[in-house]
Design a protein around this motif. Structure first.
Motif, mmCIF file in Angstrom:
data_model
loop_
_atom_site.group_PDB
_atom_site.id
_atom_site.type_symbol
_atom_site.label_atom_id
_atom_site.label_comp_id
_atom_site.label_asym_id
_atom_site.label_seq_id
_atom_site.Cartn_x
_atom_site.Cartn_y
_atom_site.Cartn_z
ATOM 1 N N PRO A 45 0.816 -1.227 0.000
ATOM 2 C CA PRO A 45 0.000 0.000 0.000
ATOM 3 C C PRO A 45 0.847 1.274 0.000
ATOM 4 C CG PRO A 45 -0.977 -1.603 1.474
ATOM 5 C CD PRO A 45 0.336 -2.191 1.018
ATOM 6 N N TYR A 97 -11.897 5.183 -2.761
ATOM 7 C CA TYR A 97 -12.204 3.913 -2.105
ATOM 8 C C TYR A 97 -12.617 2.859 -3.126
ATOM 9 C CZ TYR A 97 -14.911 0.345 0.280
ATOM 10 O OH TYR A 97 -15.413 -0.868 0.701
ATOM 11 N N ARG A 101 -10.543 -0.469 -3.730
ATOM 12 C CA ARG A 101 -11.207 -1.670 -3.238
ATOM 13 C C ARG A 101 -11.511 -2.655 -4.360
ATOM 14 N NH1 ARG A 101 -11.851 -5.303 0.708
ATOM 15 N NH2 ARG A 101 -14.003 -5.673 1.389
ATOM 16 N N MET A 250 -3.769 -1.201 -5.773
ATOM 17 C CA MET A 250 -3.657 -1.530 -4.354
ATOM 18 C C MET A 250 -3.862 -3.025 -4.147
ATOM 19 S SD MET A 250 -3.067 0.994 -2.168
ATOM 20 C CE MET A 250 -3.944 0.633 -0.651
ATOM 21 N N ARG A 253 -7.556 -5.645 0.538
ATOM 22 C CA ARG A 253 -7.640 -5.212 1.935
ATOM 23 C C ARG A 253 -7.930 -6.428 2.811
ATOM 24 N NH1 ARG A 253 -12.572 -1.586 3.493
ATOM 25 N NH2 ARG A 253 -13.472 -3.616 3.969
ATOM 26 N N THR A 254 -7.092 -6.623 3.818
ATOM 27 C CA THR A 254 -7.250 -7.756 4.736
ATOM 28 C C THR A 254 -7.202 -7.247 6.167
ATOM 29 O OG1 THR A 254 -4.862 -8.169 4.849
ATOM 30 C CG2 THR A 254 -6.080 -9.261 3.067
ATOM 31 N N ASN A 257 -3.604 -5.987 6.931
ATOM 32 C CA ASN A 257 -3.057 -4.757 6.343
ATOM 33 C C ASN A 257 -4.029 -3.589 6.330
ATOM 34 O OD1 ASN A 257 -4.890 -5.139 4.267
ATOM 35 N ND2 ASN A 257 -3.375 -5.317 2.643
ATOM 36 N N LYS A 258 -5.207 -3.749 6.965
ATOM 37 C CA LYS A 258 -6.263 -2.757 6.764
ATOM 38 C C LYS A 258 -5.874 -1.357 7.236
ATOM 39 C CE LYS A 258 -8.962 -3.815 10.957
ATOM 40 N NZ LYS A 258 -10.301 -4.253 11.450
ATOM 41 N N ARG A 259 -5.073 -1.237 8.310
ATOM 42 C CA ARG A 259 -4.675 0.096 8.760
ATOM 43 C C ARG A 259 -3.791 0.774 7.713
ATOM 44 N NH1 ARG A 259 -2.421 0.929 14.749
ATOM 45 N NH2 ARG A 259 -4.597 0.323 15.099
ATOM 46 N N TRP A 261 -3.614 -0.058 4.611
ATOM 47 C CA TRP A 261 -4.409 0.065 3.378
ATOM 48 C C TRP A 261 -5.231 1.347 3.406
ATOM 49 C CZ3 TRP A 261 -9.360 0.404 1.498
ATOM 50 C CH2 TRP A 261 -9.599 -0.038 0.199
ATOM 51 N N TRP A 262 -5.949 1.585 4.505
ATOM 52 C CA TRP A 262 -6.769 2.788 4.608
ATOM 53 C C TRP A 262 -5.906 4.045 4.613
ATOM 54 C CZ3 TRP A 262 -11.475 3.673 3.391
ATOM 55 C CH2 TRP A 262 -12.457 2.691 3.518
ATOM 56 N N ASN A 502 -13.047 -8.943 -1.333
ATOM 57 C CA ASN A 502 -12.139 -8.472 -2.373
ATOM 58 C C ASN A 502 -12.446 -9.164 -3.697
ATOM 59 O OD1 ASN A 502 -10.211 -6.800 -0.732
ATOM 60 N ND2 ASN A 502 -9.920 -8.760 0.318
#
Length: 554
Positions: A45, A97, A101, A250, A253-254, A257-259, A261-262, A502
């Motif tokens: 990311p 997003y 996404r 990108m 999103r998992t 890694n979501k923090r 990623w966002w 995803n």
């Protein structure tokens, strides 16, 4: 690498018809015109975000800020910049997003967010225009630098700034990511160091900056001046399209890694405008700083701004070389993105309308030709007029799509939550987005050209945003959301999304071009018990593979 990924990336080019072979081979370089598969998206990311933010290293912000500040004063300029930044951030968030996404570019998002398969050709042309207008602006700035540093005539500088990006833009995302990552630190140091030095060593410059009243001499803050300035800044609202051209790569999103990623999506998506607004404010500051030395005509030129700033902090023999280096690095960083994104937009539109894929390089040259023509016409001298007019179209488009995502999808639930872009799955034209966009842009352009009186002229960008915001959900309610999907199933049992929401990484073979593609890029074929990819559907001249429509229910 998984077996599926290995098969996708090492498959030999197809041996079908020459047109299919060319289209398939070239679009597999960076998945132009189509969904970006998981097997290609190997960047972290933060690498994607850094690459995306490297593309906004343009110098136009300094000129835009300076032009607004010199005309309307520092107070009005800063408020205008802030207003525009808020609008750009809010509207850019849902678009960024969806791009990150679901791994699709802004044109593919637009198709399923109120415009339809052919309706979004209109907005593709708007976006392509954005890329060559800003390419021309950056090329003009570079030519000014080459004239100051090397004595080259402007016409030759325009040609050099255009031709030098062609080798860089041929290779797509892989080359662009390396270029942006390695040049960003140098660019940041050259941009920030002189500003910090001036403020630290001459605090009076801040007072002069804040008290500058502008050429209109009114001083203070007034709504008309703020809105006129904001309208120019809002011409940059379409920059989110170029950010999404990177964000579509990108990784999934998992939970793990979501923090990050966002953070990357917000920073490189709508967050680009924070840096853009800062650059515009710096442009006002530097223009006021050098105004007495170079005059009002030259003060908006970034090469003059940074020459004046460097002049205060280093030996004279270093001043011009460093100022020219900053301008050239900035121009290369942004104009490879302008040329790349513009070529995607033109190619996408042309392929859909003609059902023929001519090769992306054709439209790289087309886009650069338009940009060079604008430069030779001295667009820099009437910059604010061009941007003020263009912003009405750009605002109407972006606000329409953002409203469809935020309101029609999530609140009214009349627009399908999952984006759709494939031919046969969408209606040719969706009145929801097309009507809202045409009405908003048409009325705001009329206001901009004083058709509704001088008093309303400054409010044209507000009209574009408000009309688009109101009409988009209204049209969805009136039509009952019937014109989003031509059919609800694509004939393939395998789900489009995995358990984490995803896009699925399962691969299937296209029977036309004989390549393997991931699930979101495919539909069943209408005339064969087989699968066909989205690009082969786009280039199907007789509609042999396109699934039939389902009856519209009232």
């Amino acid at each position: 690498m998984s077996t599926a990924e290995s098969r996708l990336t090492t498959t030999t080019p197809p041996t079908a018809a020459p047109e299919k072979s060319q289209a398939t081979k070239e679009t597999l370089e960076d998945y132009t015109l189509r969904f970006a598969p998981r097997s290609y998206r190997r960047w972290t990311p933060m690498v994607v975000a850094t690459t995306a933010l490297g593309g906004i290293a343009y110098m136009a912000d300094f000129s835009i800020g300076a032009g607004i500040g010199l005309a309307h004063g520092t107070g009005n300029a800063l408020v205008a910049i802030a207003v525009a930044a808020i609008v750009i951030f809010v509207t850019g968030f849902p678009l960024a997003y969806y791009g990150a996404r679901y791994n699709i570019d802004l044109d593919l998002i637009t198709r399923g967010s109120g415009f339809g398969y052919y309706g979004s050709v209109l907005t593709s042309a708007i976006f392509a225009s954005f890329t060559f207008i800003f390419f021309a602006l950056e090329g003009s700035i570079m030519a000014q630098g080459l004239k100051l540093g090397l004595g080259l005539p402007l016409w030759l500088g325009y040609a050099i700034s255009t031709l030098m990006v062609i080798p860089l833009v041929i290779f797509g995302m892989k080359a662009l990511s390396k270029l942006q990552v390695w040049t960003t630190p140098v660019w940041l140091v050259l941009m920030v160091a002189p500003l910090v030095y001036l403020i630290a060593n001459d605090p009076d410059t801040v007072d002069r900056f804040l008290s500058y009243a502008g050429t209109d001499g009114e001083g203070g803050v007034n709504p008309a001046s703020v809105l006129l300035g904001a309208g120019v800044c809002l011409s940059l609202i379409a920059q989110i399209g170029e950010q999404i051209d990177y964000l579509r790569f990108m990784p999934p999103r998992t939970e793990a890694n979501k923090r990050g990623w966002w953070t990357a999506v917000i920073m490189a998506g709508p967050g680009w405008v924070v840096l853009g607004a800062l650059k515009q404010a710096i442009g006002v500051f530097l223009a006021v700083y050098i105004l007495a030395k170079v005059g009002a005509d030259a003060a908006p030129e970034p090469i003059q701004q940074f020459k004046g700033a460097f002049d205060a902090m280093m030996p004279s023999w270093l001043v011009v070389p460093l100022a020219v280096a900053l301008v050239v690095i900035s121009q290369i960083k942004i104009n490879v993105t302008n040329a790349y994104s513009g070529s995607l937009a033109w190619t996408n539109s042309y392929t859909r309308v003609t059902k023929h894929y001519p090769g992306r390089m054709v439209f790289v040259l087309v886009n650069l030709g338009f940009a060079l023509a604008l430069m030779e016409a001295d667009m820099f001298s009437f910059l604010n007029s061009i941007l003020g007019f263009y912003s009405n179209c750009a605002i109407a488009w972006v606000v329409t799509v953002a409203t469809d995502i935020g309101v029609n999808k999530y609140l009214l639930k009349l627009s399908p939550l999952q984006p759709e872009f494939r031919r046969g799955m969408l209606h040719a034209v969706n009145p929801v987005g097309v009507v809202a966009f045409v009405a908003a842009s048409g009325l705001s352009i009329a206001m901009y050209f004083h058709a509704l009186g001088d008093t309303l002229q400054p409010y044209s960008p507000v009209a574009a945003a408000v009309i688009a915001f109101v009409l988009t959900p209204l049209m969805a309610i009136v039509t009952g959301g019937r014109y989003y999907l031509r059919r609800t199933g694509d004939g393939i049992d395998e789900p489009l999304l995995d358990a984490g929401g995803n896009p699925s990484a399962v691969t299937l073979d296209c029977h036309v071009c004989h390549q393997s593609y991931e699930r979101p890029d495919l539909t069943a074929c209408a005339t064969h018990e087989a699968i066909v990819c989205s690009l082969c559907l786009s280039t199907d001249k007789v509609g042999d593979h396109v699934l039939p429509a389902q009856p519209i229910t009232v």
